[in-house]
Motif scaffolding. Structure first.
Motif, PDB file in Angstrom:
ATOM      1  N   GLY A   1      17.729  31.119 -51.757  1.00 19.03           N
ATOM      2  CA  GLY A   1      16.517  30.488 -52.243  1.00 19.03           C
ATOM      3  C   GLY A   1      15.399  31.480 -52.507  1.00 19.03           C
ATOM      4  N   GLY A   2      15.534  32.739 -52.031  1.00 19.92           N
ATOM      5  CA  GLY A   2      14.501  33.731 -52.242  1.00 19.92           C
ATOM      6  C   GLY A   2      13.348  33.600 -51.267  1.00 19.92           C
ATOM      7  N   ASP A   3      13.362  32.535 -50.493  1.00 19.34           N
ATOM      8  CA  ASP A   3      12.280  32.321 -49.529  1.00 19.34           C
ATOM      9  C   ASP A   3      12.743  32.569 -48.104  1.00 19.34           C
ATOM     10  N   GLY A   4      13.923  33.190 -47.946  1.00 18.17           N
ATOM     11  CA  GLY A   4      14.459  33.430 -46.621  1.00 18.17           C
ATOM     12  C   GLY A   4      15.346  32.305 -46.127  1.00 18.17           C
ATOM     13  N   CYS A   5      15.520  31.251 -46.920  1.00 18.53           N
ATOM     14  CA  CYS A   5      16.333  30.110 -46.523  1.00 18.53           C
ATOM     15  C   CYS A   5      17.438  29.897 -47.545  1.00 18.53           C
ATOM     16  N   PRO A   6      18.636  30.375 -47.253  1.00 16.49           N
ATOM     17  CA  PRO A   6      19.717  30.129 -48.205  1.00 16.49           C
ATOM     18  C   PRO A   6      20.018  28.634 -48.285  1.00 16.49           C
ATOM     19  N   PRO A   7      20.178  28.110 -49.479  1.00 15.37           N
ATOM     20  CA  PRO A   7      20.394  26.674 -49.632  1.00 15.37           C
ATOM     21  C   PRO A   7      21.605  26.172 -48.860  1.00 15.37           C
ATOM     22  N   ALA A   8      22.671  26.955 -48.764  1.00 16.81           N
ATOM     23  CA  ALA A   8      23.887  26.514 -48.083  1.00 16.81           C
ATOM     24  C   ALA A   8      23.664  26.337 -46.586  1.00 16.81           C
ATOM     25  N   ARG A   9      22.733  27.057 -46.015  1.00 17.13           N
ATOM     26  CA  ARG A   9      22.512  26.982 -44.582  1.00 17.13           C
ATOM     27  C   ARG A   9      21.474  25.915 -44.224  1.00 17.13           C
ATOM     28  N   GLY A  10      20.531  25.689 -45.110  1.00 14.77           N
ATOM     29  CA  GLY A  10      19.564  24.637 -44.901  1.00 14.77           C
ATOM     30  C   GLY A  10      18.469  24.948 -43.898  1.00 14.77           C
ATOM     31  N   ALA A  11      18.503  26.098 -43.275  1.00 13.24           N
ATOM     32  CA  ALA A  11      17.463  26.444 -42.296  1.00 13.24           C
ATOM     33  C   ALA A  11      17.245  27.949 -42.319  1.00 13.24           C
ATOM     34  N   CYS A  12      16.045  28.349 -42.004  1.00 15.85           N
ATOM     35  CA  CYS A  12      15.732  29.775 -41.948  1.00 15.85           C
ATOM     36  C   CYS A  12      16.353  30.410 -40.721  1.00 15.85           C
ATOM     37  N   LEU A  13      16.680  31.659 -40.843  1.00 14.67           N
ATOM     38  CA  LEU A  13      17.183  32.412 -39.698  1.00 14.67           C
ATOM     39  C   LEU A  13      16.006  32.823 -38.821  1.00 14.67           C
ATOM     40  N   PRO A  14      16.174  32.761 -37.500  1.00 15.77           N
ATOM     41  CA  PRO A  14      15.104  33.267 -36.643  1.00 15.77           C
ATOM     42  C   PRO A  14      14.877  34.744 -36.946  1.00 15.77           C
ATOM     43  N   PRO A  15      13.648  35.158 -37.172  1.00 13.93           N
ATOM     44  CA  PRO A  15      13.395  36.532 -37.600  1.00 13.93           C
ATOM     45  C   PRO A  15      13.775  37.584 -36.570  1.00 13.93           C
ATOM     46  N   HIS A  16      13.829  37.225 -35.321  1.00 16.43           N
ATOM     47  CA  HIS A  16      14.108  38.199 -34.276  1.00 16.43           C
ATOM     48  C   HIS A  16      15.571  38.232 -33.840  1.00 16.43           C
ATOM     49  N   GLU A  17      16.391  37.334 -34.345  1.00 17.90           N
ATOM     50  CA  GLU A  17      17.767  37.213 -33.850  1.00 17.90           C
ATOM     51  C   GLU A  17      18.583  38.495 -34.050  1.00 17.90           C
ATOM     52  N   LEU A  18      18.503  39.089 -35.228  1.00 17.68           N
ATOM     53  CA  LEU A  18      19.251  40.325 -35.466  1.00 17.68           C
ATOM     54  C   LEU A  18      18.771  41.429 -34.536  1.00 17.68           C
ATOM     55  N   GLU A  19      17.477  41.513 -34.309  1.00 20.48           N
ATOM     56  CA  GLU A  19      16.935  42.540 -33.421  1.00 20.48           C
ATOM     57  C   GLU A  19      17.423  42.345 -31.987  1.00 20.48           C
ATOM     58  N   GLU A  20      17.535  41.094 -31.541  1.00 25.79           N
ATOM     59  CA  GLU A  20      18.034  40.817 -30.185  1.00 25.79           C
ATOM     60  C   GLU A  20      19.505  41.209 -30.056  1.00 25.79           C
ATOM     61  N   VAL A  21      20.283  40.945 -31.089  1.00 26.37           N
ATOM     62  CA  VAL A  21      21.697  41.326 -31.083  1.00 26.37           C
ATOM     63  C   VAL A  21      21.827  42.849 -31.043  1.00 26.37           C
ATOM     64  N   GLU A  22      21.031  43.538 -31.858  1.00 26.46           N
ATOM     65  CA  GLU A  22      21.049  45.007 -31.872  1.00 26.46           C
ATOM     66  C   GLU A  22      20.649  45.564 -30.503  1.00 26.46           C
ATOM     67  N   ALA A  23      19.643  44.961 -29.872  1.00 28.91           N
ATOM     68  CA  ALA A  23      19.192  45.423 -28.554  1.00 28.91           C
ATOM     69  C   ALA A  23      20.290  45.228 -27.508  1.00 28.91           C
ATOM     70  N   ALA A  24      21.013  44.128 -27.580  1.00 30.38           N
ATOM     71  CA  ALA A  24      22.107  43.890 -26.639  1.00 30.38           C
ATOM     72  C   ALA A  24      23.227  44.911 -26.837  1.00 30.38           C
ATOM     73  N   LEU A  25      23.546  45.232 -28.085  1.00 32.96           N
ATOM     74  CA  LEU A  25      24.565  46.259 -28.345  1.00 32.96           C
ATOM     75  C   LEU A  25      24.119  47.614 -27.796  1.00 32.96           C
ATOM     76  N   GLU A  26      22.837  47.897 -27.893  1.00 31.09           N
ATOM     77  CA  GLU A  26      22.302  49.144 -27.344  1.00 31.09           C
ATOM     78  C   GLU A  26      22.407  49.149 -25.820  1.00 31.09           C
ATOM     79  N   ARG A  27      22.128  48.021 -25.173  1.00 29.83           N
ATOM     80  CA  ARG A  27      22.259  47.941 -23.718  1.00 29.83           C
ATOM     81  C   ARG A  27      23.703  48.176 -23.291  1.00 29.83           C
ATOM     82  N   ILE A  28      24.651  47.659 -24.066  1.00 27.53           N
ATOM     83  CA  ILE A  28      26.063  47.904 -23.768  1.00 27.53           C
ATOM     84  C   ILE A  28      26.355  49.396 -23.870  1.00 27.53           C
ATOM     85  N   ALA A  29      25.900  50.019 -24.949  1.00 30.63           N
ATOM     86  CA  ALA A  29      26.147  51.452 -25.164  1.00 30.63           C
ATOM     87  C   ALA A  29      25.545  52.306 -24.046  1.00 30.63           C
ATOM     88  N   GLN A  30      24.412  51.865 -23.513  1.00 30.77           N
ATOM     89  CA  GLN A  30      23.727  52.613 -22.463  1.00 30.77           C
ATOM     90  C   GLN A  30      24.196  52.252 -21.057  1.00 30.77           C
TER      91      GLN A  30
END
Length: 104
Positions: free
Chosen positions: A35-64
């Motif tokens: 949709g160009g507005d951050g909400c793909p029509p197929a999903r019907g809802a916006c992604l939480p803006p911090h979710e990817l960052e939280e996943v990346e932080a968890a992967l970093e905690r595993i690595a450390q």
């Protein structure tokens, strides 16, 4: 260093989630079929803006080697919680306290 099976499973879940989030974000770019507005029509809802960052932080905690420890109290985050929410930073008790403090 060899990770325990639970950490290995959580890492696999996080890697899969990271790939899905990256793909979903790529779909939301203008001209990428979303949709160009951050909400793909197929999903019907916006992604939480911090979710990817939280996943990346968890992967970093595993690595450390810090995965599974509560950032609030220093205790262990329960195995069931980590399997349900592998990006969790806090144990359930601290997460509940944090949520109560934020709401009231």
């Amino acid at each position: 260093m060899h990770a325990d099976p639970m950490t290995t499973r959580a890492r696999q879940m996080l890697l899969s989630r990271r790939s899905a989030l990256r793909a979903a974000r790529a779909d939301t770019r203008p001209g990428a079929g979303g949709g160009g507005d951050g909400c793909p029509p197929a999903r019907g809802a916006c992604l939480p803006p911090h979710e990817l960052e939280e996943v990346e932080a968890a992967l970093e905690r595993i690595a450390q080697g810090r995965f599974g420890g509560c950032e609030q109290c220093g205790g262990a985050i329960g195995r069931q919680r980590l399997l349900a929410v592998p990006e969790a930073r806090c144990c359930l008790t601290c997460a509940d306290t944090r949520a109560r403090d934020a709401s009231g």
